[in-house]
Design a protein around this motif. Structure first.
Motif, PDB file in Angstrom:
ATOM      1  N   LEU A  52     -54.031  40.353  31.139  1.00 12.01           N
ATOM      2  CA  LEU A  52     -52.818  41.102  31.461  1.00 12.01           C
ATOM      3  C   LEU A  52     -52.212  41.735  30.215  1.00 12.01           C
ATOM      4  O   LEU A  52     -51.733  42.871  30.254  1.00 12.01           O
ATOM      5  CB  LEU A  52     -51.791  40.194  32.137  1.00 12.01           C
ATOM      6  CG  LEU A  52     -52.065  39.829  33.604  1.00 12.01           C
ATOM      7  CD1 LEU A  52     -51.002  38.870  34.115  1.00 12.01           C
ATOM      8  CD2 LEU A  52     -52.115  41.072  34.473  1.00 12.01           C
ATOM      9  N   SER A  53     -52.241  41.010  29.126  1.00  7.53           N
ATOM     10  CA  SER A  53     -51.714  41.539  27.863  1.00  7.53           C
ATOM     11  C   SER A  53     -52.516  42.755  27.416  1.00  7.53           C
ATOM     12  O   SER A  53     -51.946  43.768  27.007  1.00  7.53           O
ATOM     13  CB  SER A  53     -51.748  40.448  26.795  1.00  7.53           C
ATOM     14  OG  SER A  53     -51.383  40.968  25.551  1.00  7.53           O
ATOM     15  N   SER A  56     -51.692  45.677  29.776  1.00  8.45           N
ATOM     16  CA  SER A  56     -50.382  46.278  29.510  1.00  8.45           C
ATOM     17  C   SER A  56     -50.391  47.040  28.193  1.00  8.45           C
ATOM     18  O   SER A  56     -49.763  48.089  28.075  1.00  8.45           O
ATOM     19  CB  SER A  56     -49.288  45.213  29.522  1.00  8.45           C
ATOM     20  OG  SER A  56     -49.432  44.331  28.447  1.00  8.45           O
ATOM     21  N   GLU A  57     -51.135  46.553  27.213  1.00  5.73           N
ATOM     22  CA  GLU A  57     -51.245  47.258  25.942  1.00  5.73           C
ATOM     23  C   GLU A  57     -51.972  48.589  26.130  1.00  5.73           C
ATOM     24  O   GLU A  57     -51.556  49.616  25.587  1.00  5.73           O
ATOM     25  CB  GLU A  57     -51.994  46.387  24.931  1.00  5.73           C
ATOM     26  CG  GLU A  57     -52.014  46.943  23.532  1.00  5.73           C
ATOM     27  CD  GLU A  57     -52.685  45.993  22.559  1.00  5.73           C
ATOM     28  OE1 GLU A  57     -53.462  46.483  21.723  1.00  5.73           O
ATOM     29  OE2 GLU A  57     -52.441  44.782  22.648  1.00  5.73           O
ATOM     30  N   THR A  59     -52.131  50.312  28.918  1.00  2.50           N
ATOM     31  CA  THR A  59     -51.231  51.165  29.685  1.00  2.50           C
ATOM     32  C   THR A  59     -50.157  51.766  28.787  1.00  2.50           C
ATOM     33  O   THR A  59     -49.844  52.960  28.883  1.00  2.50           O
ATOM     34  CB  THR A  59     -50.578  50.368  30.826  1.00  2.50           C
ATOM     35  OG1 THR A  59     -51.610  49.827  31.667  1.00  2.50           O
ATOM     36  CG2 THR A  59     -49.666  51.231  31.662  1.00  2.50           C
ATOM     37  N   ALA A  60     -49.609  50.946  27.900  1.00  2.92           N
ATOM     38  CA  ALA A  60     -48.585  51.445  26.974  1.00  2.92           C
ATOM     39  C   ALA A  60     -49.169  52.504  26.043  1.00  2.92           C
ATOM     40  O   ALA A  60     -48.524  53.522  25.775  1.00  2.92           O
ATOM     41  CB  ALA A  60     -48.002  50.288  26.165  1.00  2.92           C
ATOM     42  N   GLN A  63     -49.530  55.655  28.044  1.00  2.00           N
ATOM     43  CA  GLN A  63     -48.226  56.274  28.267  1.00  2.00           C
ATOM     44  C   GLN A  63     -47.736  56.977  27.007  1.00  2.00           C
ATOM     45  O   GLN A  63     -47.169  58.075  27.086  1.00  2.00           O
ATOM     46  CB  GLN A  63     -47.204  55.229  28.707  1.00  2.00           C
ATOM     47  CG  GLN A  63     -47.361  54.785  30.142  1.00  2.00           C
ATOM     48  CD  GLN A  63     -46.385  53.688  30.518  1.00  2.00           C
ATOM     49  OE1 GLN A  63     -45.820  53.015  29.661  1.00  2.00           O
ATOM     50  NE2 GLN A  63     -46.189  53.494  31.815  1.00  2.00           N
TER      51      GLN A  63
END
Length: 176
Positions: A52-53, A56-57, A59-60, A63
């Motif tokens: 998950l980390s 999310s990294e 995805t960030a 973005q």
């Protein structure tokens, strides 16, 4: 029979002791299994949290890259808009200056006349006047009101072309 009774009590005691030991062994086996299972669950939870980390990294990062692209596009569009606004205001200023010069009779608009039409319909003096000699083509001056209308039409056309160029630049910027 008392010997048999003692023996049966001992037998019952041994059976009970074996049963208790079997229960303790089973409980101990369950406890060991529970520890192993708990360790496996903890490992799975750690791996899941790590995944998950990473997600999310990623995805960030995506973005941030998308935001940077959007900001670059906004800057290009802003620069393009400023350029086209400047072109439009310059064209407007030139049109206004031309209108002012037409209104003050500083400049006159004229049109070329067809030489064959002149010879057929208009009598031109054979000799040139004392005012000057013009070896160019024959021209006729336009009425100032008509000249103003023509300037207005060309102004609208210029604005349309400038707006079209701005739209084309916008579409090109978006297509990149």
């Amino acid at each position: 029979m008392p010997a048999f009774g003692l023996m049966s009590w001992r037998m019952i005691g041994v059976v009970l002791l074996v049963a208790v030991l079997a229960g303790v062994a089973a409980a101990l086996a369950w406890q060991v299994q529970d520890w192993r299972f708990g360790r496996q669950l903890a490992e799975q939870a750690r791996l899941h949290a790590q995944a998950l980390s990473q997600l999310s990294e990623a995805t960030a990062t995506q973005q941030r890259a998308e935001q940077a692209r959007r900001q670059a596009l906004e800057q290009r569009l802003s620069a393009s808009e400023q350029t086209h606004y400047r072109v439009l205001s310059d064209a407007q200023r030139d049109q206004d200056r031309l209108r002012d010069r037409l209104a003050t009779a500083d400049v006159r608009l004229s049109v070329l006349l067809d030489a064959s039409d002149l010879a057929a319909n208009c009598a031109m003096p054979a000799a040139t006047g004392a005012g000057g000699v013009d070896h160019g083509t024959a021209r006729a001056r336009l009425d100032p009101a008509h000249a103003q209308r023509i300037i207005g039409i060309t102004d609208a056309g210029d604005r349309g072309l400038i707006a079209l160029q701005a739209c084309q630049a916008y579409v090109k910027a978006l297509a990149r």
